[in-house]
Design an enzyme around this catalytic site. Structure first.
Site, mmCIF file in Angstrom:
data_model
loop_
_atom_site.group_PDB
_atom_site.id
_atom_site.type_symbol
_atom_site.label_atom_id
_atom_site.label_comp_id
_atom_site.label_asym_id
_atom_site.label_seq_id
_atom_site.Cartn_x
_atom_site.Cartn_y
_atom_site.Cartn_z
ATOM 1 N N ASN A 148 45.453 37.694 37.634
ATOM 2 C CA ASN A 148 44.509 38.811 37.580
ATOM 3 C C ASN A 148 44.136 39.470 39.217
ATOM 4 O O ASN A 148 44.581 38.710 40.314
ATOM 5 C CB ASN A 148 42.987 38.583 37.081
ATOM 6 C CG ASN A 148 42.594 37.009 37.829
ATOM 7 O OD1 ASN A 148 43.311 36.277 38.334
ATOM 8 N ND2 ASN A 148 41.281 37.052 38.004
ATOM 9 N N GLU A 193 41.870 41.695 41.483
ATOM 10 C CA GLU A 193 40.668 42.583 41.617
ATOM 11 C C GLU A 193 40.615 43.280 42.889
ATOM 12 O O GLU A 193 41.609 43.340 43.497
ATOM 13 C CB GLU A 193 39.474 41.363 41.821
ATOM 14 C CG GLU A 193 39.425 40.335 40.531
ATOM 15 C CD GLU A 193 38.192 39.307 40.788
ATOM 16 O OE1 GLU A 193 37.664 39.015 41.882
ATOM 17 O OE2 GLU A 193 37.941 38.830 39.702
ATOM 18 N N CYS A 236 43.511 42.505 34.532
ATOM 19 C CA CYS A 236 43.297 41.021 33.977
ATOM 20 C C CYS A 236 44.936 40.483 33.841
ATOM 21 O O CYS A 236 45.813 41.334 34.058
ATOM 22 C CB CYS A 236 42.869 40.890 32.545
ATOM 23 S SG CYS A 236 41.166 41.216 32.204
ATOM 24 N N GLU A 246 46.384 39.174 31.962
ATOM 25 C CA GLU A 246 47.201 39.039 30.601
ATOM 26 C C GLU A 246 47.857 40.709 30.721
ATOM 27 O O GLU A 246 48.979 40.892 30.351
ATOM 28 C CB GLU A 246 46.460 39.052 29.454
ATOM 29 C CG GLU A 246 45.748 37.717 29.126
ATOM 30 C CD GLU A 246 44.574 37.496 29.896
ATOM 31 O OE1 GLU A 246 44.232 38.081 31.105
ATOM 32 O OE2 GLU A 246 43.679 37.082 29.198
ATOM 33 N N CYS A 256 42.298 43.300 26.830
ATOM 34 C CA CYS A 256 43.727 42.650 26.784
ATOM 35 C C CYS A 256 44.185 42.362 25.217
ATOM 36 O O CYS A 256 45.396 42.512 25.050
ATOM 37 C CB CYS A 256 43.666 41.461 27.470
ATOM 38 S SG CYS A 256 43.520 41.666 29.392
HETATM 39 N N1 THU Z 1 40.075 37.827 33.372
HETATM 40 C C1 THU Z 1 41.439 37.923 33.234
HETATM 41 O O1 THU Z 1 42.313 37.925 33.906
HETATM 42 N N2 THU Z 1 41.801 37.512 31.888
HETATM 43 C C2 THU Z 1 40.926 37.063 31.008
HETATM 44 O O2 THU Z 1 41.285 36.700 29.862
HETATM 45 C C3 THU Z 1 39.416 37.072 31.238
HETATM 46 C C4 THU Z 1 39.141 37.720 32.809
HETATM 47 C C5 THU Z 1 39.795 37.992 34.946
HETATM 48 C C6 THU Z 1 39.183 39.454 35.364
HETATM 49 C C7 THU Z 1 38.306 39.091 36.361
HETATM 50 O O3 THU Z 1 39.055 38.948 37.674
HETATM 51 C C8 THU Z 1 38.095 37.608 36.330
HETATM 52 O O4 THU Z 1 38.922 37.017 35.388
HETATM 53 C C9 THU Z 1 36.682 37.487 35.899
HETATM 54 O O5 THU Z 1 36.179 38.467 34.710
#
Ligand code: THU
Length: 136
Positions: free
Chosen positions: A45, A47, A56, A58, A94
Site C-alpha cells: 500500500n 498512502e 491498496c 492488492e 480491490c
Molecule cells: N489497505 C490495503 O492496502 N489493502 C487492504 O486490503 C485493506 C486496506 C490499505 C489502504 C490504507 O493504506 C491502509 O490499508 C488502511 O486502510
C-alpha cells in the site's frame, strides 16, 4: 496451485509489506498475484498526504502484473499479508479490480496470528460486474 507456488506467493506478499508507505494509517499491507503463466508480481500500500489518493497493496500488485505482462494477465491467485493478529480481507475496490483479471482467483490472506482467509474472488464478490459486460 502447488504448495510451493502458494508459499512463494505468500513470501512475495510478506516481502512487499516491508515496502509499504503507510505513515497516516500505519496499517501495513503487502500483496502478491500469481499469473496463469506462473509469474508473481507484488505490491504494497502507498498512502498520500491527500488521503483519498492511497492505493491498496492488492491493486498495486495487480497493476504491476498488467504493466509487466505481455497481453492481459490472468490472475489465478492473490495473497495478502498484514502484520496483524487477524488476516485482512481485500476492500471492495480491490475485489472489483481482482475480478477484472482473475474472476476465478483464489484469495489467501495471512497475518501474524494463526488464522488465515482462504476463499475465492467469486465468494468475495458474487454476481460481479466485469469485462464480459462490454458492449463491443
Ligand atoms: N489497505 C490495503 O492496502 N489493502 C487492504 O486490503 C485493506 C486496506 C490499505 C489502504 C490504507 O493504506 C491502509 O490499508 C488502511 O486502510
Amino acid at each position: 496451485m502447488s504448495i510451493s507456488s502458494e508459499q512463494a506467493l505468500i513470501s512475495a506478499a510478506r516481502a512487499a509489506a516491508a515496502h509499504a508507505y503507510a505513515p497516516y494509517s500505519r496499517f501495513i499491507v503487502g500483496a502478491a498475484v500469481l499469473t496463469a503463466e506462473g509469474t508473481i508480481h507484488a505490491g504494497c500500500n502507498v498512502e498520500n498526504a491527500s488521503y483519498g489518493l492511497t492505493i491498496c497493496a492488492e491493486r498495486n500488485a495487480i497493476f504491476q502484473a498488467v504493466a509487466h505482462h505481455a497481453g492481459v494477465p490472468r490472475l489465478v491467485a492473490v495473497a495478502i499479508y498484514t502484520p496483524t493478529p487477524l488476516p485482512t480481507a481485500p476492500c471492495g475496490a480491490c475485489r472489483q479490480v481482482i475480478n477484472e483479471f482473475g474472476p476465478d482467483a483464489l484469495v489467501i490472506s495471512v497475518c501474524d496470528g494463526p488464522s488465515e482467509i482462504r476463499t475465492s474472488l467469486d465468494h468475495l464478490l458474487p454476481h460481479a460486474f466485469g469485462p464480459e459486460y462490454r458492449s463491443s
